[in-house]
Design an enzyme around this catalytic site. Structure first.
Site, PDB file in Angstrom:
ATOM      1  N   ASP A  41     -35.877   8.382  56.258  1.00  0.00           N
ATOM      2  CA  ASP A  41     -37.145   9.089  56.363  1.00  0.00           C
ATOM      3  C   ASP A  41     -36.899  10.577  56.639  1.00  0.00           C
ATOM      4  OD1 ASP A  41     -39.824   9.500  56.573  1.00  0.00           O
ATOM      5  OD2 ASP A  41     -40.148   8.186  58.287  1.00  0.00           O
TER       6      ASP A  41
ATOM      7  N   CYS B 129     -56.246   7.980  57.680  1.00  0.00           N
ATOM      8  CA  CYS B 129     -55.433   6.913  58.274  1.00  0.00           C
ATOM      9  C   CYS B 129     -55.170   7.198  59.756  1.00  0.00           C
ATOM     10  CB  CYS B 129     -54.119   6.802  57.498  1.00  0.00           C
ATOM     11  SG  CYS B 129     -52.953   5.628  58.205  1.00  0.00           S
TER      12      CYS B 129
END
Ligand code: B12
Ligand code: SF4
Length: 320
Positions: free
Chosen positions: A132, A212
């Protein structure tokens, strides 16, 4: 000599639950990122538009790339899901964050895998390892490496293990035998799309990140827009709802014994978190993914969640 089989065997020894190989290619799904950004769904995550060109093909990250070794690490805690708990006085923290920071944990394992590959292969070759941390669309490569398909909730789902999996990869100049891409097994199910408290899914596979809870509580700086306060509920860091309702997570795998879970982060009480000083909060989150939001971000989230809780209690539905 490094082989696909050898890499997978060594990856398992190092604690990875999954490992597959994708060819380094410009897959059609990679082109969708640009459209997604242009529709404004990345919000304030400026690193995505800044790196969009490179994300469209891993060979722009490393021109010599021929293979992408993708790993999956199960992080599920085995605790009840937030949708099962129905305890508004509890502080919900995303499962992946209830442990030491995965960038460090998985990063060390990836480095060990690279060291092993170099021991096996005397000639020089290029590698870039990311958890990531690089301009790589990890889910797309995971799908092409056979780890799982990209579900309607946009998460990579493995048919045997579910979706509580963190991804990491080694981009490599060696030509390794590639796996078959995983097949989509979502079928007609729409449970994840329907369960999202903020209505963040525009359509299957397309998430408006700005709605979100994960974005609002982790990535977003500044006040959480008032329109989302109620939907944030008792989430103080991240959100797992669209995975919790997924039938493929009904009997999920739990993290293996090498995963460094932190019990103190498993559903603490909102009131207890709120009463902590900044120093005590800093101590609690040090070395965990929660440090990304920082003490200020976490306190902002706790305040919204505690207000939601108190308003619920005022209506007679909750106990401290
Ligand atoms: C930005 C980001 C976020 C953003 C945006 C998420 C999103 N869905 O786009 C926010 C902050 C909201 C977020 C939330 C979470 N994240 Co996040 N995030 C990322 C990050 C850094 C980039 C993702 C990205 O580029 N998003 C933009 C979209 C457009 O790209 P994409 O998700 O890769 O999707 C591709 C496919 O969906 C495909 N596609 C698009 N349309 C269609 C249509 C069809 C039919 C198909 C098949 C494919 C397809 O093309 C897209 C672009 O290439 C990645 C790490 C990385 N470098 O990839 C982690 C990553 C995706 N996150 C991860 C996690 C764990 C989470 C959370 C679960 C954390 C939490 N509990 O709060 C939530 C899950 C919310 C959700 N449903 O996605 C994991 C996911 C692991 C997995 N099993 O899938 C990743 C891979 C990090 C990691 N190394 O493990 N995240
Ligand atoms: S993580 Fe939560 S808020 Fe984000 S899309 Fe999934 S259900 Fe919706």
């Amino acid at each position: 000599m490094v082989t696909s089989e050898g890499v997978k065997y060594r990856a398992r020894q190092l604690g990875f639950d999954l490992c597959g190989i994708a060819p380094a290619g410009a897959f059609p799904e990679l082109r969708l990122l640009r459209q997604w950004i242009d529709r404004g769904y990345a919000g304030t995550m400026g690193y995505l538009p800044r790196t969009a060109e490179r994300r469209a093909d891993v060979r722009r990250v490393m021109p010599s790339a021929r293979s992408v070794i993708v790993t999956g690490t199960v992080y599920n805690t085995g605790e009840p899901y937030s949708i099962e708990r129905r305890d508004p006085g509890a502080a919900e923290i995303a499962r992946y964050a209830q442990a030491d920071d995965y960038h460090d944990v998985i990063g060390r394992r990836l480095d060990a895998l690279v060291v092993w590959m170099r021991e096996q292969h005397p000639e020089s070759f290029d590698t870039r390892a990311y958890v990531d941390t690089g301009p790589v669309q990890e889910r797309v490569y995971a799908q092409y490496a056979g780890l799982g398909w990209i579900g309607k909730n946009t998460c990579v789902i493995n048919p045997g293990l579910g979706s509580w999996i963190l991804l990491a990869e080694i981009v490599c100049s060696l030509l390794l035998e590639a796996d078959q891409p995983a097949l989509d097994q979502c079928g007609t199910c729409t449970l994840c799309l329907d369960a999202c408290p903020t209505g963040a899914f525009i359509e299957p596979h397309v998430l408006d990140a700005t709605r979100c809870i994960s974005y609002l509580t982790i990535e977003y700086r500044g006040e959480i827009p008032q329109e989302h306060h109620a939907a944030v509920g008792n989430h103080v860091f991240g959100c797992d709802i669209c995975q919790e309702v997924c039938p493929w997570n009904a009997m999920p795998a739990t993290a293996n014994g090498t995963w460094p879970s932190r019990g103190a982060l498993s559903v603490p009480r909102l009131a207890e978190l709120s009463a902590r000083t900044d120093e005590q909060l800093a101590e609690l989150i040090r070395g965990t993914p929660l440090a990304r939001a920082g003490v200020n971000g976490l306190r902002r989230n706790i305040t919204v969640a505690l207000t939601n809780f108190k308003e619920g209690a005022g209506r007679g539905s909750a106990e401290l």
